[in-house]
Design a protein around this motif. Structure first.
Motif, short mmCIF file in Angstrom:
data_model
loop_
_atom_site.label_atom_id
_atom_site.label_comp_id
_atom_site.label_asym_id
_atom_site.label_seq_id
_atom_site.Cartn_x
_atom_site.Cartn_y
_atom_site.Cartn_z
N LEU A 179 0.72 -1.42 -0.03
CA LEU A 179 -0.22 -0.15 -0.01
C LEU A 179 0.71 1.39 -0.41
N SER A 180 1.68 1.12 0.89
CA SER A 180 2.78 2.60 0.86
C SER A 180 3.50 2.94 -0.43
N ALA A 181 3.73 1.29 -1.45
CA ALA A 181 4.79 2.13 -2.20
C ALA A 181 3.56 2.97 -3.43
N ARG A 182 2.13 2.61 -3.09
CA ARG A 182 1.82 3.53 -4.11
C ARG A 182 1.60 4.57 -3.72
N ALA A 183 1.61 5.20 -2.74
CA ALA A 183 1.79 6.58 -2.50
C ALA A 183 2.10 7.43 -2.68
N GLY A 184 2.41 9.30 -3.02
CA GLY A 184 3.28 9.98 -3.70
C GLY A 184 2.18 10.64 -4.47
N ASN A 185 2.49 11.56 -5.50
CA ASN A 185 1.87 12.68 -5.99
C ASN A 185 2.25 12.28 -7.76
N TYR A 186 0.98 12.61 -8.36
CA TYR A 186 0.44 11.79 -9.16
C TYR A 186 -0.06 12.86 -10.26
N TRP A 187 0.51 13.08 -11.38
CA TRP A 187 0.08 14.48 -12.73
C TRP A 187 -0.60 14.10 -13.53
N SER A 188 -1.47 14.22 -14.37
CA SER A 188 -2.19 13.92 -15.87
C SER A 188 -2.05 14.85 -17.26
N PRO A 189 -1.41 14.29 -17.62
CA PRO A 189 -0.67 15.01 -19.23
C PRO A 189 -1.55 15.27 -19.49
N LEU A 190 -3.31 14.61 -19.67
CA LEU A 190 -4.00 15.36 -19.78
C LEU A 190 -4.84 16.22 -19.78
N THR A 191 -5.22 16.40 -17.82
CA THR A 191 -5.71 17.13 -17.45
C THR A 191 -5.00 18.73 -16.83
N ASP A 192 -3.87 18.10 -16.98
CA ASP A 192 -2.74 19.12 -15.40
C ASP A 192 -3.46 19.03 -14.35
N GLU A 193 -3.91 18.17 -14.28
CA GLU A 193 -4.38 17.76 -12.72
C GLU A 193 -3.11 17.02 -12.00
N GLY B 87 -2.87 2.48 8.36
CA GLY B 87 -2.74 0.93 7.58
C GLY B 87 -3.77 1.36 6.42
N GLU B 88 -3.78 2.98 6.18
CA GLU B 88 -4.38 2.84 4.70
C GLU B 88 -3.92 3.78 3.49
N LEU B 89 -4.55 3.43 2.57
CA LEU B 89 -4.05 4.31 1.16
C LEU B 89 -5.25 4.82 0.84
N ARG B 90 -5.20 6.49 0.86
CA ARG B 90 -6.53 7.35 0.86
C ARG B 90 -5.87 8.91 0.18
N VAL C 179 -4.89 12.38 0.15
CA VAL C 179 -4.68 13.59 0.80
C VAL C 179 -5.55 14.13 1.19
N ASP C 180 -6.36 14.81 2.44
CA ASP C 180 -7.13 15.61 3.34
C ASP C 180 -8.50 14.83 3.25
N MET C 181 -8.65 14.06 2.15
CA MET C 181 -9.67 12.67 2.33
C MET C 181 -10.43 12.33 3.37
N PRO C 182 -11.31 11.22 3.80
CA PRO C 182 -11.68 10.41 4.69
C PRO C 182 -11.90 9.59 4.46
N THR C 183 -12.11 8.76 2.43
CA THR C 183 -11.91 7.59 2.19
C THR C 183 -11.30 6.74 1.60
N ALA C 184 -10.88 5.41 2.48
CA ALA C 184 -9.58 4.59 1.85
C ALA C 184 -9.99 3.97 0.59
N PHE C 185 -8.76 3.51 0.20
CA PHE C 185 -8.92 3.33 -1.22
C PHE C 185 -9.09 1.74 -0.91
N VAL C 186 -10.14 1.01 -1.29
CA VAL C 186 -10.27 -0.67 -1.17
C VAL C 186 -9.35 -1.12 -2.00
N PRO C 187 -8.14 -2.16 -2.09
CA PRO C 187 -7.68 -3.20 -3.32
C PRO C 187 -9.06 -3.61 -3.46
N MET C 188 -8.78 -4.32 -4.81
CA MET C 188 -9.01 -5.34 -5.67
C MET C 188 -8.55 -6.41 -6.07
#
Length: 578
Positions: free
Chosen positions: A391-405, A414-417, A419-428
């Protein structure tokens, strides 16, 4: 215009139900007259869902449910006005925000039926004051959110309007008229926005010779008996039985959060749950407009490559748990609204709420499960277990060349989420995650030699957004001074001041509070207004910046008064590729 049958056979359930057109006047509860114990049990389950919002110190919701064209249940929970201790009832009037869009689309559809306009018309045929941006934007592009226009509220925000200012139609036309580029080529993507429907409202007036309010009153609301429904075009107008709206106050309690707007089309309708159920029934029986128009309203738009957008004439067509569903939500100020229709089961559910923390989209779907749960499929993918390291390996900053977001992910508790959002990501599994119980899919690509995780996001829209992990280092504190300066955007006629404060960049413009810009790597920063990316001249000096978000991409501001000395200093902090 495509046609399809939308009316399933009438189901007689042996219940004596009140017609939607004849709501009783009881102030607290309107109940269908039925002795069926199953029906009573369903109503109790609905009450339980809204119980947290049924007190005398909180805003709440009015809820209405109809089956087979008859009112099944309507009830008010919580307070319409916290200052005067007025409870919410089924007769309370709410701003339904973006649910208004389907009525604007319907008005355009009526005019198209009469040959007064074509959905293939270029918008500039009716609004010649808009700039020619080199690509034709049709009325169909406006209706289906495939137009590429920048978001009107964000443009006015960047032009100095505050959130509680009065927003007028003239203000929006001013902002859109100054734009020099689109978010994307019309028809190539679908991005939900409000500017298109504000323009459609203006077009109704120019083509019909009547205001959208007058046109809708005459052609929609009066024929359907929607006597408590209107487009409000004057924010000072008195609306009897109107519910106020609230947002949470820092430190506890509530504050008034009623939008001030003298524009409509994208929003602006005030109505009750009973009136809105009458409209939901019209989506089935087409008493006003006819079946061909109703079929068009519930037919998806398509991108240039033929991909269905899942959005019709102001209606979402995405379905729910294996059942066909037609819906729309609304959010404006503290108002939160949702209207659902299950055409094949002839069930309509409306929740109109007046608190910003309420989630009527979730609540109405839970109500639908009470009524239709035995016919629904369990489509939620099961969760899989991942280690903390994965889970921690996926933490970081991601940038979209399409939308510039930029999206920022953190591993915390113990959860991936986000930043500043309460909802945790559920791995599938296989790199896929979902945010909580959402059906949106965030899929990480596996890292390869010399590269880290990538990310693609597939939400309720068909356009997938691909992100690259930001690997550029954060700028050292002394280097932040190289970004200081004044930046001017002609497109919103505004100058922004960027400076260093308490070791961070901050951005300010007239009538707005300072926005802190958090570094995410290289020349890219994020703040409450979205992504701010500083741009470089060939010499390496900072010559401007762009501001981007999901609905507004790369708004350009040129740096003012840059000197050769500052350019040379900036060369010490060379540009990065990500």
């Amino acid at each position: 215009m495509p046609r399809r049958s939308l009316v399933s056979s009438f189901l007689f359930l042996g219940l004596t139900c009140a017609p939607i057109t004849a709501l009783a006047s009881r102030p607290e509860v309107i109940r269908a007259q039925a002795s069926d114990t199953l029906l009573k049990g369903r109503h109790q389950q609905v009450d339980a869902l809204f119980a947290p919002w049924s007190g005398k110190s909180t805003p709440g919701c009015a809820v209405g449910i109809s089956r087979n064209g008859a009112l099944d249940y309507a009830h008010g929970y919580g307070m319409s006005n916290l200052e005067d201790d007025v409870p919410i009832t089924p007769q309370s009037v709410f701003l339904i925000a973006s649910i208004s869009k389907q009525f604007t689309a319907f008005a355009i559809g009526l005019l198209a039926q009469e040959g007064k306009l074509s959905l293939d018309d270029d918008v500039r045929k009716h609004l010649p004051e808009l700039p020619d941006l080199g690509k034709s934007i049709t009325l169909a592009h406006l209706i289906h959110h495939t137009n590429g226009l920048r978001e009107q509220g964000q443009l006015l925000n960047l032009a100095g309007w505050r959130g509680d200012d009065l927003y007028t139609e003239a203000d929006i036309l001013w902002a859109l008229g100054r734009q020099r580029r689109l978010n994307f080529e019309p028809g190539s993507e679908v991005v939900y926005g409000n500017a298109a429907y504000t323009l459609l409202g203006v077009i109704v007036r120019r083509v019909s010779g009547k205001s959208l309010r007058a046109f809708a009153d005459e052609r929609i609301f009066q024929p359907l008996g929607m006597s408590d429904t209107r487009f409000r075009d004057d924010h000072t107008e008195i609306v009897p039985r109107r519910a106020s709206a609230y947002s949470p106050r820092d430190g506890g309690g509530w504050r008034i959060s009623v939008p001030h707007a003298d524009y409509y089309g994208s929003t602006g309708i005030f109505t009750t749950v009973g009136d809105l159920l009458k409209w939901e029934q019209n989506l089935l029986d087409a008493r006003v407009g006819g079946q061909a128009l109703m079929a068009w309203m519930q037919t998806s738009g398509r991108l240039n490559d033929g991909t269905a957008t899942g959005y019709g004439g102001g209606l979402r067509l995405t379905g729910y748990r294996g059942l066909r569903m037609v819906s729309h939500d609304g959010m404006d100020g503290g108002y939160r609204t949702e209207a659902l229709l299950f055409p094949d089961q002839r069930l309509a559910i409306v929740a109109l709420c007046n608190g910003a923390t309420l989630l009527p989209s979730e609540l109405t779907r839970k109500v639908a499960e009470v009524y239709l749960g035995d016919r629904m499929k369990n489509v939620m993918p099961p969760a899989v277990k991942l280690s903390d390291a994965e889970l921690s390996a996926r933490a970081g900053n991601y940038w979209s060349p399409l939308t510039d977001e930029v999206v920022r992910l953190e591993f915390k508790d113990g959860e991936l989420r986000q930043v500043d959002m309460p909802t945790a990501f559920v791995p599938m599994g296989q790199g896929a995650f979902r945010p909580g119980e959402s059906m949106h899919v965030w899929r990480f690509s596996a890292p390869t030699a010399g590269a880290s995780h990538g990310l693609s996001i597939q939400d309720s829209w068909p356009t997938t957004r691909d992100f690259i992990r930001v690997t550029a280092p954060l700028p050292a504190s002394p280097a932040l001074a190289f970004f200081e300066g004044r930046y001017h955007s002609d497109e919103v006629d505004m100058t922004y001041t960027v400076r260093v404060a308490d070791g961070k960049l901050v951005m300010r413009w007239p009538r707005r509070d300072e926005v802190v810009l958090e570094a995410v790597g290289g020349d890219r920063f994020v703040g409450s207004l979205g992504t701010v990316t500083f741009t470089r001249a060939a010499s390496g000096g900072v010559d401007g910046l762009t501001i981007s978000s999901r609905r507004l991409r790369r708004l350009r501001a040129e740096r003012l008064g840059a000197t050769e000395a500052s350019k040379a200093a900036s060369a010490m902090n060379p540009p990065t590729s990500r």
